[in-house]
Design an enzyme around this catalytic site. Structure first.
Site, PDB file in Angstrom:
ATOM      1  N   GLU A 297     -26.756 -13.545 -31.842  1.00 20.47           N
ATOM      2  CA  GLU A 297     -26.739 -14.641 -33.075  1.00 20.47           C
ATOM      3  C   GLU A 297     -25.499 -14.323 -33.907  1.00 20.47           C
ATOM      4  O   GLU A 297     -24.951 -13.500 -33.750  1.00 20.47           O
ATOM      5  CB  GLU A 297     -27.855 -14.562 -33.921  1.00 20.47           C
ATOM      6  CG  GLU A 297     -28.199 -13.271 -34.652  1.00 20.47           C
ATOM      7  CD  GLU A 297     -28.909 -13.314 -36.024  1.00 20.47           C
ATOM      8  OE1 GLU A 297     -28.259 -14.300 -36.758  1.00 20.47           O
ATOM      9  OE2 GLU A 297     -29.802 -12.587 -36.260  1.00 20.47           O
TER      10      GLU A 297
ATOM     11  N   LYS B  64     -25.261 -21.388 -43.075  1.00 16.93           N
ATOM     12  CA  LYS B  64     -26.188 -21.010 -41.970  1.00 16.93           C
ATOM     13  C   LYS B  64     -26.847 -21.986 -41.562  1.00 16.93           C
ATOM     14  O   LYS B  64     -27.608 -22.808 -42.212  1.00 16.93           O
ATOM     15  CB  LYS B  64     -27.058 -19.894 -43.112  1.00 16.93           C
ATOM     16  CG  LYS B  64     -28.344 -19.330 -42.306  1.00 16.93           C
ATOM     17  CD  LYS B  64     -29.048 -18.385 -43.462  1.00 16.93           C
ATOM     18  CE  LYS B  64     -30.299 -18.232 -42.961  1.00 16.93           C
ATOM     19  NZ  LYS B  64     -31.241 -17.556 -44.110  1.00 16.93           N
TER      20      LYS B  64
ATOM     21  N   VAL C 248     -31.942 -16.629 -35.885  1.00 22.17           N
ATOM     22  CA  VAL C 248     -32.631 -16.439 -34.619  1.00 22.17           C
ATOM     23  C   VAL C 248     -33.131 -17.725 -33.847  1.00 22.17           C
ATOM     24  O   VAL C 248     -33.061 -17.848 -32.787  1.00 22.17           O
ATOM     25  CB  VAL C 248     -33.883 -15.439 -35.015  1.00 22.17           C
ATOM     26  CG1 VAL C 248     -34.703 -15.406 -33.855  1.00 22.17           C
ATOM     27  CG2 VAL C 248     -33.345 -13.980 -35.132  1.00 22.17           C
TER      28      VAL C 248
ATOM     29  N   ASP D 187     -42.216 -19.836 -48.210  1.00 21.96           N
ATOM     30  CA  ASP D 187     -41.427 -19.701 -47.435  1.00 21.96           C
ATOM     31  C   ASP D 187     -41.422 -18.750 -46.169  1.00 21.96           C
ATOM     32  O   ASP D 187     -41.930 -17.504 -46.307  1.00 21.96           O
ATOM     33  CB  ASP D 187     -40.643 -18.651 -48.272  1.00 21.96           C
ATOM     34  CG  ASP D 187     -39.032 -18.488 -47.859  1.00 21.96           C
ATOM     35  OD1 ASP D 187     -38.736 -18.942 -46.570  1.00 21.96           O
ATOM     36  OD2 ASP D 187     -38.098 -18.220 -48.583  1.00 21.96           O
TER      37      ASP D 187
ATOM     38  N   ASP E 245     -37.796 -19.049 -37.801  1.00 24.17           N
ATOM     39  CA  ASP E 245     -37.696 -18.275 -36.406  1.00 24.17           C
ATOM     40  C   ASP E 245     -39.209 -18.202 -35.937  1.00 24.17           C
ATOM     41  O   ASP E 245     -39.282 -17.994 -34.885  1.00 24.17           O
ATOM     42  CB  ASP E 245     -37.486 -16.669 -36.949  1.00 24.17           C
ATOM     43  CG  ASP E 245     -35.996 -16.743 -37.476  1.00 24.17           C
ATOM     44  OD1 ASP E 245     -35.083 -17.830 -37.369  1.00 24.17           O
ATOM     45  OD2 ASP E 245     -35.572 -15.734 -37.716  1.00 24.17           O
TER      46      ASP E 245
ATOM     47  N   LYS F  50     -37.613  -6.376 -41.662  1.00 26.80           N
ATOM     48  CA  LYS F  50     -37.381  -6.029 -42.921  1.00 26.80           C
ATOM     49  C   LYS F  50     -38.668  -6.113 -43.934  1.00 26.80           C
ATOM     50  O   LYS F  50     -39.195  -7.222 -43.757  1.00 26.80           O
ATOM     51  CB  LYS F  50     -36.457  -6.506 -43.625  1.00 26.80           C
ATOM     52  CG  LYS F  50     -34.984  -6.124 -42.999  1.00 26.80           C
ATOM     53  CD  LYS F  50     -33.915  -6.224 -44.413  1.00 26.80           C
ATOM     54  CE  LYS F  50     -32.439  -5.739 -43.657  1.00 26.80           C
ATOM     55  NZ  LYS F  50     -32.076  -6.986 -42.745  1.00 26.80           N
TER      56      LYS F  50
HETATM   57  N1  PSU Z   1     -33.260 -10.614 -41.066  1.00 29.29           N
HETATM   58  C1  PSU Z   1     -32.327  -9.515 -41.032  1.00 29.29           C
HETATM   59  N2  PSU Z   1     -31.159  -9.765 -40.892  1.00 29.29           N
HETATM   60  C2  PSU Z   1     -30.449 -10.958 -40.816  1.00 29.29           C
HETATM   61  C3  PSU Z   1     -31.486 -12.053 -40.733  1.00 29.29           C
HETATM   62  C4  PSU Z   1     -32.921 -11.804 -41.064  1.00 29.29           C
HETATM   63  O1  PSU Z   1     -32.856  -8.507 -41.161  1.00 29.29           O
HETATM   64  O2  PSU Z   1     -29.530 -11.192 -40.587  1.00 29.29           O
HETATM   65  C5  PSU Z   1     -31.025 -13.582 -40.401  1.00 29.29           C
HETATM   66  C6  PSU Z   1     -31.380 -13.838 -39.236  1.00 29.29           C
HETATM   67  O3  PSU Z   1     -30.284 -14.713 -38.406  1.00 29.29           O
HETATM   68  C7  PSU Z   1     -32.566 -14.671 -39.045  1.00 29.29           C
HETATM   69  C8  PSU Z   1     -32.489 -15.512 -40.593  1.00 29.29           C
HETATM   70  O4  PSU Z   1     -32.721 -15.355 -38.100  1.00 29.29           O
HETATM   71  O5  PSU Z   1     -31.676 -14.480 -41.310  1.00 29.29           O
HETATM   72  C9  PSU Z   1     -33.646 -15.719 -41.121  1.00 29.29           C
HETATM   73  O6  PSU Z   1     -33.463 -16.615 -42.255  1.00 29.29           O
HETATM   74  P1  PSU Z   1     -34.469 -17.464 -42.910  1.00 29.29           P
HETATM   75  O7  PSU Z   1     -35.395 -16.487 -43.625  1.00 29.29           O
HETATM   76  O8  PSU Z   1     -33.861 -18.290 -44.013  1.00 29.29           O
HETATM   77  O9  PSU Z   1     -35.235 -18.369 -41.764  1.00 29.29           O
HETATM   78 MN    MN Z   2     -36.885 -19.251 -45.652  1.00 26.16          MN
END
Ligand code: PSU
Ligand code: MN
Length: 302
Positions: free
Chosen positions: A26, A88, A108, A140, A144, A161
């Site tokens: 990614e 993003k 992802v 939220d 993914d 995390k």
């Molecule tokens: N979690 C991590 N490192 C990251 C991401 C998530 O520990 O870099 C990134 C990945 O690209 C993941 C995205 O797909 O953040 C998720 O963002 P959101 O929660 O806004 O969907």
């Molecule tokens: Mn989100």
């Protein structure tokens, strides 16, 4: 016939043609997950790790309104240097970026979409998005998870995390029928640490067994992904108590500053890096390389 929005690097195209094993990677982690220049160094080292393990890397992104599978070194450098100026891009962002011929760093979810269009089944990342802490009121939940529910790509990650509610994330994956496999461990790892207090669904100890599970899964039903949880190497893991405190602090800061939506994950990542004096970045790099190696071994074992 190739999809009209897809654009393969010469290396990825040749590999697909020759039926060589490929690993998707990614680019949100490059543009939003790490600072420059470590982001570019890591992205190139990840590609080298995949090659050394006998597979071909395909780093994915959106460039000039094309879904790219496989990037040149210059393109990786461009994404890394421009960092947070590159939007993003998750699933909901794709149509807009494509219709305007714009660039995007793929999460992802959107990397899975590109990998699937290119016929790539295995994808290595650091950590996935999931159900955020407090999601019972904010709602939220990362796209993914829905992508894992629907798109047939296996994602190798170091768990997730604990900026996320890991219990709710695992419940969501169960509801959506996504198997969570622990590589050589019964524990679901928490990114910086090898344990989270939660268990995986199944432990498998070799890349070949994982490849067999994926084969069985997609023979049974061609839809949906799998999550391969690969714990950070012992020597690189951080102290669990310290990380819990650090993450709680970062989440509280995000809340105080009113950070929401797609900005929240990048905000938390850089806050955590700042609070740990850069130690979290070293761990992040180590676990991404570890995931790239396992993903390549699974791709080769298929
Ligand atoms: N979690 C991590 N490192 C990251 C991401 C998530 O520990 O870099 C990134 C990945 O690209 C993941 C995205 O797909 O953040 C998720 O963002 P959101 O929660 O806004 O969907
Ligand atoms: Mn989100």
């Amino acid at each position: 016939m190739m999809h009209p929005f897809l654009s393969l690097s010469p290396e990825a195209e040749a590999a697909i043609h020759k039926r060589q094993p490929l690993v998707a990677l990614e680019s949100t982690i490059i543009a939003h997950g790490m600072p420059y220049p470590q982001n570019v160094e890591t992205a190139l080292l990840v590609e080298k790790t995949v090659r050394d393990a006998g597979a071909i890397p395909a780093t994915c992104a959106i460039l000039n309104g094309k879904l790219k599978a496989g990037l040149t070194t210059d393109e990786i450098e461009y994404l890394g240097k421009n960092g947070s100026n590159i939007p993003k891009a998750s699933r909901r962002d794709l149509a807009y970026l494509l219709s305007k011929n714009l660039n995007g760093a793929t999460t992802v979810a959107s990397t899975m979409i590109i990998a699937h269009l290119a016929g790539i089944r295995i994808f290595a990342t650091g950590g996935i998005g999931g159900v955020h802490r407090g999601a019972t009121t904010t709602m939220d939940i990362s796209a993914d998870l829905q992508e894992l529910a629907n798109t047939p790509v296996a994602v190798v990650s170091a768990g997730a995390k604990s900026i996320l509610d890991l219990g709710l994330t695992l419940e969501y994956l169960e509801t959506m029928g996504v198997p969570v496999i622990g590589y050589q461990t019964p524990d679901f790892p928490a990114f910086y640490t090898r344990k989270s207090g939660y268990k995986v669904d199944f432990q498998l100890d070799t890349p070949q067994e994982i490849a067999q599970l994926l084969h069985s899964k997609w023979t049974l039903d061609p839809r949906g992904g799998a999550l391969i949880a690969n714990p950070v190497p012992e020597k690189d893991q951080l102290d669990a108590n310290l990380m819990e405190k650090t993450i709680a602090q970062a989440v509280a800061d995000a809340d105080k500053q009113g950070i929401r939506g797609k900005a929240i994950t990048p905000f938390l990542l850089s806050k955590i890096e700042q609070l740990t004096g850069g130690r979290s970045l070293q761990t992040n790099i180590a676990l991404v390389l570890n995931n790239a190696r396992l993903a390549a071994e699974i791709a080769v074992g298929r």
